[in-house]
Motif scaffolding. Structure first.
Motif, PDB file in Angstrom:
ATOM      1  N   SER A 114      32.097  32.755  42.833  1.00 43.14           N
ATOM      2  CA  SER A 114      33.370  33.354  42.567  1.00 43.14           C
ATOM      3  C   SER A 114      33.129  34.004  41.174  1.00 43.14           C
ATOM      4  O   SER A 114      32.437  33.663  40.493  1.00 43.14           O
ATOM      5  CB  SER A 114      34.663  32.570  42.599  1.00 43.14           C
ATOM      6  OG  SER A 114      34.732  31.717  41.528  1.00 43.14           O
ATOM      7  N   GLY A 115      33.997  34.954  40.752  1.00 41.39           N
ATOM      8  CA  GLY A 115      33.851  35.693  39.458  1.00 41.39           C
ATOM      9  C   GLY A 115      34.276  34.736  38.446  1.00 41.39           C
ATOM     10  O   GLY A 115      33.613  34.706  37.355  1.00 41.39           O
ATOM     11  N   THR A 116      35.256  33.888  38.729  1.00 40.52           N
ATOM     12  CA  THR A 116      35.606  32.722  37.728  1.00 40.52           C
ATOM     13  C   THR A 116      34.399  31.838  37.108  1.00 40.52           C
ATOM     14  O   THR A 116      34.145  31.700  36.264  1.00 40.52           O
ATOM     15  CB  THR A 116      36.644  31.934  38.492  1.00 40.52           C
ATOM     16  OG1 THR A 116      37.838  32.584  38.719  1.00 40.52           O
ATOM     17  CG2 THR A 116      36.925  30.636  37.424  1.00 40.52           C
ATOM     18  N   TYR A 142      41.031  40.237  32.326  1.00 40.03           N
ATOM     19  CA  TYR A 142      40.935  38.950  33.167  1.00 40.03           C
ATOM     20  C   TYR A 142      39.466  38.686  33.437  1.00 40.03           C
ATOM     21  O   TYR A 142      38.775  39.502  33.765  1.00 40.03           O
ATOM     22  CB  TYR A 142      41.918  39.309  34.203  1.00 40.03           C
ATOM     23  CG  TYR A 142      41.969  38.129  35.356  1.00 40.03           C
ATOM     24  CD1 TYR A 142      42.667  37.015  35.007  1.00 40.03           C
ATOM     25  CD2 TYR A 142      41.258  38.038  36.443  1.00 40.03           C
ATOM     26  CE1 TYR A 142      42.560  35.849  35.859  1.00 40.03           C
ATOM     27  CE2 TYR A 142      41.251  36.986  37.320  1.00 40.03           C
ATOM     28  CZ  TYR A 142      42.114  35.936  37.019  1.00 40.03           C
ATOM     29  OH  TYR A 142      42.024  34.819  37.842  1.00 40.03           O
ATOM     30  N   HIS A 143      39.383  37.465  33.132  1.00 43.54           N
ATOM     31  CA  HIS A 143      37.767  36.985  33.437  1.00 43.54           C
ATOM     32  C   HIS A 143      38.004  35.677  34.413  1.00 43.54           C
ATOM     33  O   HIS A 143      37.178  34.875  34.302  1.00 43.54           O
ATOM     34  CB  HIS A 143      37.164  36.699  32.218  1.00 43.54           C
ATOM     35  CG  HIS A 143      37.072  37.816  31.117  1.00 43.54           C
ATOM     36  ND1 HIS A 143      36.440  39.038  31.394  1.00 43.54           N
ATOM     37  CD2 HIS A 143      37.837  37.970  29.980  1.00 43.54           C
ATOM     38  CE1 HIS A 143      36.573  39.862  30.424  1.00 43.54           C
ATOM     39  NE2 HIS A 143      37.529  39.261  29.688  1.00 43.54           N
ATOM     40  N   GLY A 144      38.925  35.775  35.297  1.00 47.45           N
ATOM     41  CA  GLY A 144      39.045  34.586  36.039  1.00 47.45           C
ATOM     42  C   GLY A 144      39.695  33.531  35.461  1.00 47.45           C
ATOM     43  O   GLY A 144      40.313  33.813  34.455  1.00 47.45           O
ATOM     44  N   GLU A 204      35.804  43.484  29.760  1.00 46.46           N
ATOM     45  CA  GLU A 204      35.595  44.345  31.064  1.00 46.46           C
ATOM     46  C   GLU A 204      35.260  45.593  30.402  1.00 46.46           C
ATOM     47  O   GLU A 204      36.179  46.441  29.871  1.00 46.46           O
ATOM     48  CB  GLU A 204      36.987  44.449  31.741  1.00 46.46           C
ATOM     49  CG  GLU A 204      37.441  43.248  32.416  1.00 46.46           C
ATOM     50  CD  GLU A 204      38.734  43.377  33.156  1.00 46.46           C
ATOM     51  OE1 GLU A 204      38.708  44.221  34.009  1.00 46.46           O
ATOM     52  OE2 GLU A 204      39.879  42.926  32.711  1.00 46.46           O
ATOM     53  N   ASN A 209      42.353  45.008  34.868  1.00 42.77           N
ATOM     54  CA  ASN A 209      43.219  44.032  35.433  1.00 42.77           C
ATOM     55  C   ASN A 209      44.685  44.043  34.509  1.00 42.77           C
ATOM     56  O   ASN A 209      45.369  43.143  34.321  1.00 42.77           O
ATOM     57  CB  ASN A 209      42.716  42.517  34.846  1.00 42.77           C
ATOM     58  CG  ASN A 209      41.948  42.114  36.208  1.00 42.77           C
ATOM     59  OD1 ASN A 209      42.191  41.734  37.164  1.00 42.77           O
ATOM     60  ND2 ASN A 209      40.498  42.160  36.016  1.00 42.77           N
ATOM     61  N   VAL A 239      32.604  42.495  37.105  1.00 40.50           N
ATOM     62  CA  VAL A 239      32.984  41.900  38.429  1.00 40.50           C
ATOM     63  C   VAL A 239      33.856  42.828  39.123  1.00 40.50           C
ATOM     64  O   VAL A 239      33.514  42.987  40.534  1.00 40.50           O
ATOM     65  CB  VAL A 239      33.987  40.527  38.271  1.00 40.50           C
ATOM     66  CG1 VAL A 239      34.558  40.129  39.746  1.00 40.50           C
ATOM     67  CG2 VAL A 239      33.093  39.371  37.985  1.00 40.50           C
ATOM     68  N   ILE A 240      34.664  43.637  38.515  1.00 46.43           N
ATOM     69  CA  ILE A 240      35.110  45.019  39.461  1.00 46.43           C
ATOM     70  C   ILE A 240      34.222  46.162  39.225  1.00 46.43           C
ATOM     71  O   ILE A 240      33.904  46.808  40.177  1.00 46.43           O
ATOM     72  CB  ILE A 240      36.537  45.392  38.699  1.00 46.43           C
ATOM     73  CG1 ILE A 240      37.689  44.361  38.915  1.00 46.43           C
ATOM     74  CG2 ILE A 240      37.136  46.555  39.216  1.00 46.43           C
ATOM     75  CD1 ILE A 240      39.071  44.728  38.511  1.00 46.43           C
ATOM     76  N   LYS A 265      32.914  40.420  43.319  1.00 42.03           N
ATOM     77  CA  LYS A 265      33.883  41.610  44.457  1.00 42.03           C
ATOM     78  C   LYS A 265      32.563  42.191  45.326  1.00 42.03           C
ATOM     79  O   LYS A 265      32.354  41.763  46.135  1.00 42.03           O
ATOM     80  CB  LYS A 265      34.575  42.331  43.668  1.00 42.03           C
ATOM     81  CG  LYS A 265      35.639  41.426  42.784  1.00 42.03           C
ATOM     82  CD  LYS A 265      36.925  41.862  42.567  1.00 42.03           C
ATOM     83  CE  LYS A 265      37.781  40.900  41.974  1.00 42.03           C
ATOM     84  NZ  LYS A 265      38.254  40.827  40.752  1.00 42.03           N
TER      85      LYS A 265
HETATM   86  C1  LIG Z   1      38.498  39.409  40.016  1.00 43.73           C
HETATM   87  C2  LIG Z   1      37.990  39.336  38.540  1.00 43.73           C
HETATM   88  C3  LIG Z   1      37.394  38.182  38.161  1.00 43.73           C
HETATM   89  C4  LIG Z   1      37.487  36.613  38.988  1.00 43.73           C
HETATM   90  O1  LIG Z   1      36.836  36.507  40.167  1.00 43.73           O
HETATM   91  P1  LIG Z   1      37.387  35.586  41.195  1.00 43.73           P
HETATM   92  O2  LIG Z   1      36.327  35.938  42.186  1.00 43.73           O
HETATM   93  O3  LIG Z   1      38.555  36.184  41.699  1.00 43.73           O
HETATM   94  O4  LIG Z   1      37.137  34.287  40.554  1.00 43.73           O
HETATM   95  C5  LIG Z   1      36.626  38.169  37.021  1.00 43.73           C
HETATM   96  N1  LIG Z   1      36.630  39.072  36.088  1.00 43.73           N
HETATM   97  C6  LIG Z   1      37.052  40.365  36.505  1.00 43.73           C
HETATM   98  C7  LIG Z   1      37.007  41.270  35.715  1.00 43.73           C
HETATM   99  C8  LIG Z   1      37.887  40.313  37.744  1.00 43.73           C
HETATM  100  O5  LIG Z   1      38.425  41.481  38.025  1.00 43.73           O
END
Ligand SMILES: *Cc1c(COP(=O)(O)O)cnc(C)c1O
Length: 430
Positions: A114-116, A142-144, A204, A209, A239-240, A265
């Motif tokens: 996961s991104g988290t 947002y970074h998880g 980001e 987010n 992640v995005i 993602k």
């Molecule tokens: C979605 C997201 C995350 C977290 O990813 P998850 O797979 O939901 O844990 C981290 N950083 C950014 C920029 C995101 O958009």
């Protein structure tokens, strides 16, 4: 009572809030979330069998749309040969080699689920590499949901108007300094004061987010300079944006080279997969080569990796990003024309196939601007569009995503629905 309503009540008795991720509960827009039964191309179908044009795309991964035949095929094939081994597989090498080719700042990478996990591990690594403890993040990014990163976070934290989350020890939060998007002076001040203690800046490179917010010209390269000067690392949370705005992500678009990059993602084509990677000398601090521990039972899961490889292969087709830009442009132009015709004050931020419509504001360059948008109006917009068969992110602080599966006709239908809704608003106002 609709099927979704019944299911939501049942879900809520066993799952907190009825959902396994907060924004899915529609708190920001009101009403009962739709339960989704299936997806095909640009469409999703709710529990009643009603069809919607989907602009959520599972919050970013589905750049090819739902149930793309190639992805379905490879996942099926892989599943028949065993879904997980907890041992290395050939497929992980193929994905790693592909990512390293597409994202040149990544010399070595590790797969996670996961991104988290990706951002959390990248930060652990940055702290180990620099021997420093503080990190800088930007308000609204947002970074998880790992402890140190749940400070002034965007996405669901912003949507629900939550303060920094309870359960995060003050001592952890103290290690996170917050700066402001597109405000270099503040960042410089933070570095003047704490530079020697800052392990990394995480950002980001296009904020997705708080709704979509673009970095101003020179913002990212200036951060690169500031971090370099103080021997702090720069972490791009792509992640995005990774494979969304260009094959090489936002770093390709803005020509800024981070030390570490987080991906997720799109990387997994809709299955749980993410990664962090970067300069070899940093990445080799990871166990088992180095002392920094990081692990995962399902890391590099064969199904997810197969979906990822197939997705990236399809994205390497010629003109994919031109096509996404053209679709984004068509939708933005169409919505902007309606806004003008119906005299609705709003602004649209868009980079390629990710965009956000902010009502009641004429410029959004940082999260404070975003917070000033008319959230009530957004709620009416969301439900007005839903009624007309268009499924949008249920929050004013999220990006809508266009996929390669959205046809020109889908986008025209969306613009028409918007015009009808806008017209109905007009008569309400009078
Ligand atoms: C979605 C997201 C995350 C977290 O990813 P998850 O797979 O939901 O844990 C981290 N950083 C950014 C920029 C995101 O958009």
């Amino acid at each position: 009572m609709t099927q979704s309503r019944k299911l939501f009540q049942r879900a809520a008795s066993k799952i907190p809030g009825g959902v396994n991720s907060p924004v899915r509960a529609w708190k920001a827009v009101g009403g009962t979330p739709l339960f989704i039964s299936r997806g095909q191309g640009s469409y999703i179908f709710d529990a009643e069998g009603r069809r919607y044009i989907d602009f959520v795309g599972s919050w970013g991964p589905l750049i090819l749309g739902h149930a793309h035949p190639k992805i379905v095929e490879v996942v099926r094939q892989r599943a028949a040969s065993g879904v997980t081994f907890g041992a290395p597989t050939m497929f992980e090498i193929e994905l790693a080699e592909t990512v390293e080719r597409l994202v040149p700042s990544i010399e070595k990478l590790r797969l996670v689920s996961s991104g988290t996990e990706a951002t959390m591990s990248a930060i652990r690594l940055a702290r180990a590499y620099t021997g420093r403890t503080k990190i800088v993040k930007f308000d609204g990014c947002y970074h998880g949901h790992s402890d140190g990163l749940l400070v002034k976070a965007g996405s669901g934290v912003a949507t629900l108007g939550l303060p920094d989350s309870p359960g995060v020890p003050a001592g952890f939060a103290r290690e996170t300094l917050t700066s402001k998007y597109n405000d270099l002076k503040l960042l410089q001040k933070i570095f003047d004061r704490h530079g020697k203690d800052i392990a990394a800046v995480i950002i980001e490179p296009i904020c997705g987010n708080m709704g979509v917010i673009q970095p101003e010209l020179g913002f990212l390269s200036a951060i690169r300079e500031i971090t370099q000067k103080s021997n702090s690392l720069l972490i791009f949370d792509e992640v995005i944006t990774g494979f969304r705005v260009a094959l090489g992500g936002a770093q390709e678009l803005f020509r800024v080279k981070p030390d570490l990059t987080c991906l997720g993602k799109i990387l997994g084509g809709g299955l749980p997969l993410a990664a962090f990677g970067g300069r070899s000398e940093i990445m080799t601090l990871l166990a088992p080569v180095g002392p920094v521990y990081q692990a995962g039972t399902l890391s590099g899961n064969p199904l997810a990796v197969a979906a990822g490889i197939a997705t990236l292969k399809l994205l390497r087709g010629r003109r994919v990003y031109d096509e996404l830009e053209a679709k984004g442009d068509q939708l933005e132009e169409g919505l902007a024309t309606v806004l003008k015709r119906r005299r609705i004050p709003a602004t649209i931020n868009r980079v390629g196939s990710m965009m956000t419509l902010f009502f009641g504001v004429d410029r959004v360059t940082d999260p404070d601007d975003a917070r000033k948008c008319d959230q009530k109006q957004f709620g009416r917009f969301f439900h007005g569009m839903l009624k007309r068969g268009i499924y949008l992110p249920p929050s004013p602080f999220e990006a809508m995503f266009i996929s390669l599966a959205h046809s020109s006709a889908d986008l025209e239908k969306t613009i028409d629905a918007f015009d009808q809704w806008a017209k109905s608003q007009h008569s309400v106002d009078r």
